[in-house]
Write an enzyme that holds these catalytic residues in place. Sequence first.
Site: not given
Length: 347
Positions: A177, A196, A256-257, A281, A286, A305
Amino acid sequence: MSPSPRASSPVLADAAHRPPALLVMPRDLVDDVYGPEERAHLDRLVRWAGPDATAEQVSTRPALLADVELLVTGWGGPRLDRTLLSHATRLRAVFYGGGSVRPIVTDEFWAAGIPIVSAATANAVPVAEFTFAQVTLALKHAHRFERAVRQLGRFPSQPAAPGTFGSTVGILSLGLIGRLVAQRLSTLDVHVLAADPYVDAASAAVLGVELVGIDELFHRADVITVHTPSLPQTSGLITEELLASMPEGATIINTARGAVLDEPALIRVLRRRQDVFALLDVTHPEPPEPGSPLYTLPNVVLTPHIAGSIGLERRRVGRLVVDEVGRFVAGQPLLHEVRAADTALRA
């Protein structure tokens, strides 16, 4: 409006020689992912071993899998554990119409050596689109101004925002992504940073981004977008120190998470710094627990989400699966097979 892309698959003349398959996933999702066109293609590729089933039905009646060679599934699919595999003795491949396969795979499944396809590539597209839209809105301070207008009952006297020329956007993690986001950001006149540890400077340069450390990313970027998978080593990766170091008026976006971000720390920073904004999001847990400050803080926007595939976007996922089934049946290499080692760095 341009015509929708069509799935491509060979038509097998002899139905008796088509591999027996079963579609297993929640009934309320089946038509979203495998619509009429996708089902028509699958009908020409496989011989259905029985009517569609749910994971619960397969769990209580594992004999449904006795003759199945191809398992077509998706979000809410069955857990591929020892019990299921002991009944699916003819299983040759699994086709997962969803993103991460981690919810359904087990060590026993990987040990069995059965190939599994994921539609993560298709599911990544709407996440990247959503992120690009949010980055653009964040650089315009659109959400901030919308809330100010509601609160004041008038337009702010001197609205100011970085805008999309010369600003700096940071991407945390250049996975599937993150790379799509970088490609879309190349259409704007912004400077893109990325952090990264698994990407080298040469690869980053190909994407047109400057590779930096995570500290520098948070210190420099006007907008930071998070695409880090939730793994033991990434839990709470985004700390209070990093959040507090963000520039004046910066925004953090998380599609993402939720566990990647230390949410109690985020709440503390947002309370101290009204200039910092968060577009979330995903959260952890969650949804947020009842009474969470995330619901009421003026510098937070929550969405449920929705960045991933919703509505007709899920048909893109189904079409990827159809194409992969077609390749498998035709004896061609699979393009989207997931291996055990891949899951170590994926959501």
